[in-house]
Design an enzyme around this catalytic site. Structure first.
Site, PDB file in Angstrom:
ATOM      1  N   ASP A  72      43.861  39.214  44.698  1.00 10.68           N
ATOM      2  CA  ASP A  72      44.863  38.354  44.061  1.00 10.68           C
ATOM      3  C   ASP A  72      46.096  38.381  44.953  1.00 10.68           C
ATOM      4  OD1 ASP A  72      46.593  37.008  42.328  1.00 10.68           O
ATOM      5  OD2 ASP A  72      45.928  38.106  40.550  1.00 10.68           O
ATOM      6  N   ASP A  91      50.258  31.737  43.484  1.00 13.46           N
ATOM      7  CA  ASP A  91      49.506  32.859  42.914  1.00 13.46           C
ATOM      8  C   ASP A  91      48.044  32.428  42.873  1.00 13.46           C
ATOM      9  OD1 ASP A  91      48.616  35.017  41.434  1.00 13.46           O
ATOM     10  OD2 ASP A  91      49.918  34.653  39.697  1.00 13.46           O
ATOM     11  N   HIS A  96      49.709  31.650  33.402  1.00 17.05           N
ATOM     12  CA  HIS A  96      51.150  31.678  33.123  1.00 17.05           C
ATOM     13  C   HIS A  96      51.869  30.566  33.862  1.00 17.05           C
ATOM     14  CE1 HIS A  96      51.346  33.700  37.122  1.00 17.05           C
ATOM     15  NE2 HIS A  96      50.182  34.191  36.727  1.00 17.05           N
ATOM     16  N   HIS A 138      55.823  35.372  36.152  1.00 13.22           N
ATOM     17  CA  HIS A 138      55.336  35.105  34.803  1.00 13.22           C
ATOM     18  C   HIS A 138      56.515  34.579  33.998  1.00 13.22           C
ATOM     19  CE1 HIS A 138      51.258  37.158  34.816  1.00 13.22           C
ATOM     20  NE2 HIS A 138      51.735  37.361  36.023  1.00 13.22           N
ATOM     21  N   GLU A 162      44.149  31.625  35.391  1.00 13.69           N
ATOM     22  CA  GLU A 162      43.375  32.726  35.958  1.00 13.69           C
ATOM     23  C   GLU A 162      42.403  33.328  34.955  1.00 13.69           C
ATOM     24  OE1 GLU A 162      45.646  36.209  37.121  1.00 13.69           O
ATOM     25  OE2 GLU A 162      47.470  35.400  36.261  1.00 13.69           O
ATOM     26  N   GLU A 182      41.540  32.259  40.329  1.00 14.93           N
ATOM     27  CA  GLU A 182      42.890  31.767  40.013  1.00 14.93           C
ATOM     28  C   GLU A 182      43.371  30.746  41.036  1.00 14.93           C
ATOM     29  OE1 GLU A 182      46.051  34.728  40.157  1.00 14.93           O
ATOM     30  OE2 GLU A 182      47.305  33.493  38.850  1.00 14.93           O
TER      31      GLU A 182
HETATM   32 CO    CO Z   1      48.719  35.023  38.158  1.00 17.99          CO
END
Ligand code: CO
Length: 298
Positions: free
Chosen positions: A93, A104, A166, A174, A199, A283
């Site tokens: 990630d 992200d 998010h 976030h 995600e 994600e």
């Molecule tokens: Co994330």
């Protein structure tokens, strides 16, 4: 990790968000190519982060390399000597930011191939596809959650119910709104101009994560007092409210200081599947446009 509620400002300077997205995506691809049997966990993390810096961005958070029943939030400690073994299921990630414009993105790799976890990896990928197909202004977060849960369950797995996608705002990874990976949570309509990370996490275990040990990731909740802690104040200038790790602090004394002050900071535990089930994650970061959405981390 929730930001202030209310109307998020539309992201300024979309080109900056697009560039941060492309760099994050390329870093993810690089990391994926390095996840082979015998590779050093520390070297993979550093290679990904170095790539992001060379491209003129900064890591938005330490590269997460979480293994098997670990779902997220582990980054190698300084001096880590762990190597990846064939068959391990690694969630990589990563994210980049350009002056607070954040990307992200994550993928799941079975080290050395083999395909033992192919169906589990596919479950989180199809959930991501199902949710992104619905992504447009006016969509309710609950519709996205329903699609994620349905896609994962239809393949015989469980969604990790207490992990969420998010919204993202400048310097806030976030922000105010969550996109849970399971149905039954409150819903909000997404608007054009919002940046959203989706995600899905899938597992053959119990369908939830609990807190494991410290995963070597920390974050300032607020600016430290420059009078009381000038060194920490300087670090805050570097990381602001984004997650960071001890590997990014060269000075030994400052590392020790951060550890002593960790009660004042947010420290992230590793998220571990409650029944020890293997976990997969996929994600991407999206920008909601008038027409639908644009994938910022292809
Ligand atoms: Co994330």
């Amino acid at each position: 990790m929730r930001g202030p509620r209310g109307e998020p400002p539309p992201p300024r300077d979309l080109d900056r968000w697009r560039r941060a997205g492309r760099i994050g995506a390329a870093a993810r691809e690089l990391g994926e190519s390095l996840l082979v049997p015998g590779a050093s966990r520390l070297e993979v993390a550093e290679a990904v982060e170095t790539y992001i810096r060379r491209e003129g961005a900064l890591p938005a958070f330490p590269a997460n390399l979480s293994i098997d029943e670990e779902a997220a939030h582990f980054t190698p400690p300084p001096g880590d000597s762990r190597r990846f073994a064939k068959g391990e299921l690694v969630k990589l990630d990563v994210g980049a930011h350009l002056d607070g414009a954040i990307s992200d993105t994550a993928t799941t790799v079975e080290v050395g191939g083999g395909g033992r976890h192919a169906a589990l990896r596919q479950a989180s990928r199809s959930a991501l596809e199902a949710a992104s197909a619905l992504l447009r202004p006016g969509v309710g977060t609950r519709e996205l959650s329903d699609a994620i849960e349905r896609a994962i369950r239809s393949q015989g797995y469980r969604p990790v119910e207490n992990l969420s996608g998010h919204t993202i705002e400048e310097y806030l990874l976030h922000a105010g709104t969550s996109i849970p990976n399971a149905s039954g949570f409150s819903s909000r309509e997404l608007r054009s101009g919002e940046v959203v990370a989706i995600e899905p996490f899938a597992t053959g275990g119990g369908g939830a994560v609990g807190n494991g040990p410290f995963g070597n990731i920390l974050r300032f909740r607020e600016a430290p007092d420059p009078e009381r802690a000038p060194e920490l104040s300087e670090l805050y200038g570097r990381f602001r409210t984004l997650p960071f790790c001890l590997r990014w602090i060269d000075d030994e004394a400052l590392r020790a200081r951060v550890l002593r002050e960790r009660k004042r900071l947010q420290t992230y535990p590793v998220f571990v599947e409650v029944r020890g089930g293997y976990v997969s994650q996929a994600e991407r970061t999206f920008l909601l446009t008038e027409e639908g959405c644009e994938v910022l981390t292809p």
